[in-house]
Enzyme design. Structure first.
Site, PDB file in Angstrom:
ATOM      1  CD  GLU A 116      -9.328  14.396 -39.140  1.00 34.83           C
ATOM      2  OE1 GLU A 116      -9.793  14.430 -37.986  1.00 34.83           O
ATOM      3  OE2 GLU A 116     -10.003  14.158 -40.141  1.00 34.83           O
ATOM      4  CG  ASP A 144      -9.180  14.242 -43.156  1.00 33.46           C
ATOM      5  OD1 ASP A 144      -8.895  13.266 -42.484  1.00 33.46           O
ATOM      6  OD2 ASP A 144     -10.110  15.032 -42.894  1.00 33.46           O
ATOM      7  CD  GLU A 204     -12.720  12.249 -45.660  1.00 35.11           C
ATOM      8  OE1 GLU A 204     -13.276  11.768 -44.677  1.00 35.11           O
ATOM      9  OE2 GLU A 204     -13.030  13.356 -46.135  1.00 35.11           O
TER      10      GLU A 204
END
Ligand SMILES: *[C@@H]1O[C@H](CO)[C@@H](O)[C@H](O)[C@H]1NC(C)=O
Ligand SMILES: *[C@@H]1O[C@H](CO)[C@@H](O)[C@H](O)[C@H]1NC(C)=O
Ligand SMILES: *[C@@H]1O[C@H](CO)[C@@H](O)[C@H](O)[C@H]1NC(C)=O
Ligand SMILES: *[C@@H]1O[C@H](CO)[C@@H](O)[C@H](O)[C@H]1NC(C)=O
Length: 299
Positions: free
Chosen positions: A111, A113, A115
């Protein structure tokens, strides 16, 4: 700082099989409509598009959040989108924009990411990035931004090849994650990934470590999206269909293996001014720092 793992677990992949695919792996650059390239998982009420279909709005209320994912998987490329984040009082609300090898947060996922951690009115958003390999993360960095991401659209992009992963904000590299290229290195490069975004309630950890709770009187919380752009390699089985060496695959060519001179200047400025947290400096958490912390972003 480990965030909730099942943030996207509610996603029900529309089981539609994209029937017609060229047998050859090919570069894709497109600004297609939502349904061509994405499936969503949320109640109809939490997803809207503009009249021309070019802008999408994801909302969170007390009942539900909303998320979407690409129908295609990719391995390496340039992935970009413009986002405008929830304005006003957005404490507790997280908008995630990420790539992941799985559509539920399984224990062996890779993953990448980004955010966006909301905040009380007037308090700065934080942008948190992270990298997972085979289910292991813990590679958080946090940055403040040099603009208010709720006022207008800005582009957020990921460059991913076998040498580096670079996170960009408006084409400014804010984070560089290098491939050490030795056995058992921590660099996700094998599993193709989908691109996702979602908006969800994370008031158990996101804002001031969970002290600031989501104020549901302010719902719905809405994030807006446009200009999805991929210049990368669509995954088609069997592996390694996506390993490309032709010259038009610029994202996988020599110049994309390291920052350019101008990018280095920008990156140095980001490092000096915007970094709030870097796991590679957190010796309390990591008495022995993860190995990739010793790799130079300048190479
Ligand atoms: C979007 O979908 C269209 C139609 O299926 C496809 O041709 C195109 O390659 C897709 N774009 C991306 C970026 O995956
Ligand atoms: C990935 O993780 C799983 C357990 O979560 C483990 O069994 C497996 O050996 C790991 N694979 C690699 C290549 O490290
Ligand atoms: C990693 O090392 C192998 C063997 O030395 C080499 O063939 C390969 O090109 C290297 N990959 C990268 C990304 O440097
Ligand atoms: C929210 O604002 C507070 C006060 O300015 C700040 O300490 C914090 O880092 C901001 N962001 C988050 C996600 O907590």
């Amino acid at each position: 700082m480990e965030r909730r793992a099942h943030r996207f677990a509610g996603l029900l992949l529309i089981a539609a099989v994209v029937a017609v695919l060229s047998p050859l792996s090919r570069a894709a650059e497109s600004r297609a409509s939502f349904d061509d390239n994405f499936s969503k998982s949320c109640p109809e009420t939490n997803f809207k598009t503009s009249e021309d279909g070019g802008t999408w709005y994801l909302s969170l209320n007390k009942e539900a959040g909303c998320g979407f994912m690409t129908k295609q998987k990719y391995r390496f490329g340039w992935f970009s989108m413009k986002l405008k984040l929830v304005g006003g009082d957005s404490a507790g609300v997280v908008t995630a924009y990420y790539m992941c090898s799985e559509n539920a947060a399984g224990p062996e996922r890779d993953e990448l990411d980004i955010e966006f951690l909301g905040n009380r009115t007037g308090q700065p958003y934080l942008i948190q990035t992270n990298v997972y390999k085979n289910g292991t993360g813990g590679r958080e960095m946090r940055h403040i931004l040099w603009f208010d991401p709720t006022e207008d659209f800005h582009s957020y992009s990921i460059l991913w090849n076998n040498h580096q992963i670079v996170f960009f904000v408006d084409r400014v590299p804010i984070r560089v994650f290098k491939n050490a290229n030795y056995t058992n290195n921590f660099f996700p490069n094998e599993k193709p990934m989908y691109l996702f975004s979602s908006i969800w309630n994370a008031d158990d950890w996101a804002t001031r470590g969970g002290l600031e709770k989501t104020d549901w009187k302010k719902e719905p919380f809405v994030s807006s999206y446009k200009d999805f752009n991929v210049d990368g390699c669509q995954w088609e089985d069997p592996y390694p269909a996506c390993v490309s060496t032709t010259t038009d695959n610029w994202w996988d060519q020599y110049d994309a293996w390291h920052l350019s001179k101008d990018q280095k200047t920008d990156y140095a400025w980001v490092q000096r001014n915007l970094v709030i947290y870097d796991y590679c400096k957190d010796t309390e958490r990591y008495p022995k720092l993860p190995e990739e912390c010793w790799l130079s972003p300048w190479d």
